[in-house]
Scaffold this motif. Sequence first.
Motif, short mmCIF file in Angstrom:
data_model
loop_
_atom_site.label_atom_id
_atom_site.label_comp_id
_atom_site.label_asym_id
_atom_site.label_seq_id
_atom_site.Cartn_x
_atom_site.Cartn_y
_atom_site.Cartn_z
N ASN A 120 23.02 -36.98 31.43
CA ASN A 120 23.76 -36.08 30.56
C ASN A 120 23.04 -34.73 30.52
OD1 ASN A 120 25.24 -34.79 28.61
ND2 ASN A 120 24.88 -36.29 27.01
N VAL A 121 23.63 -33.71 31.15
CA VAL A 121 23.03 -32.38 31.16
C VAL A 121 23.51 -31.54 29.98
CG1 VAL A 121 22.67 -32.35 33.66
CG2 VAL A 121 24.80 -31.44 32.71
N GLY A 122 24.41 -32.10 29.18
CA GLY A 122 24.95 -31.37 28.04
C GLY A 122 24.08 -31.48 26.81
N LYS A 123 24.54 -30.86 25.74
CA LYS A 123 23.81 -30.84 24.47
C LYS A 123 24.40 -31.82 23.45
CE LYS A 123 21.24 -27.29 25.70
NZ LYS A 123 20.05 -27.58 26.43
N THR A 124 25.49 -32.51 23.83
CA THR A 124 26.12 -33.47 22.93
C THR A 124 26.17 -34.84 23.60
OG1 THR A 124 28.33 -32.98 23.79
CG2 THR A 124 27.59 -31.68 21.91
#
Length: 176
Positions: A120-124
Amino acid sequence: MMRAYLVTVALCALAFSLASASDPSPLQDFCVALKDSSDSAVFVNGKVCKDPKLAKADDFYFGGLNIAGNTENLQGSNVTTVNVDQIPGLNTLENRLFTKVLNKGDVFVFPVGLIHFQFNVGKTNAIAIAGLSSQNAGVITIANAVFGSNPPINPDVLTKAFQLDKNVVQYLQKKF
């Protein structure tokens, strides 16, 4: 030392001979499906194979499941078909790295038998949906299976197989 190696090999051979539950392997290692055909084309599972050197991440990708379909019909529903026609890489597999950043509604397939990972490269938080093609599917974490096996795999075997320093192998075995 040699005795320990032979015991490890014998135990592995015994373990492999006792394991009999698996899905059949594909006919060949790699065949991304093409829509076009020629007289000299190779067919696998009824599809023409793309030249393996031309395969790319998009052959394993489909975007659009976040878009609602038309439900103005008698059933009040819509089915979005995602099969080999939309994801040509579903035809067979290859042992090569393909990467793609996914967004909401995107699909990326991991062909049967390939080591794969998600990050997961996202912030959520992210949600993953797995569709497995086996009646007896399972999950094997490679690092845990190799470095955390019980009984442990001889560190000399792992040192040679992974070309690591023996201290690194022993550290990883303690960690798992």
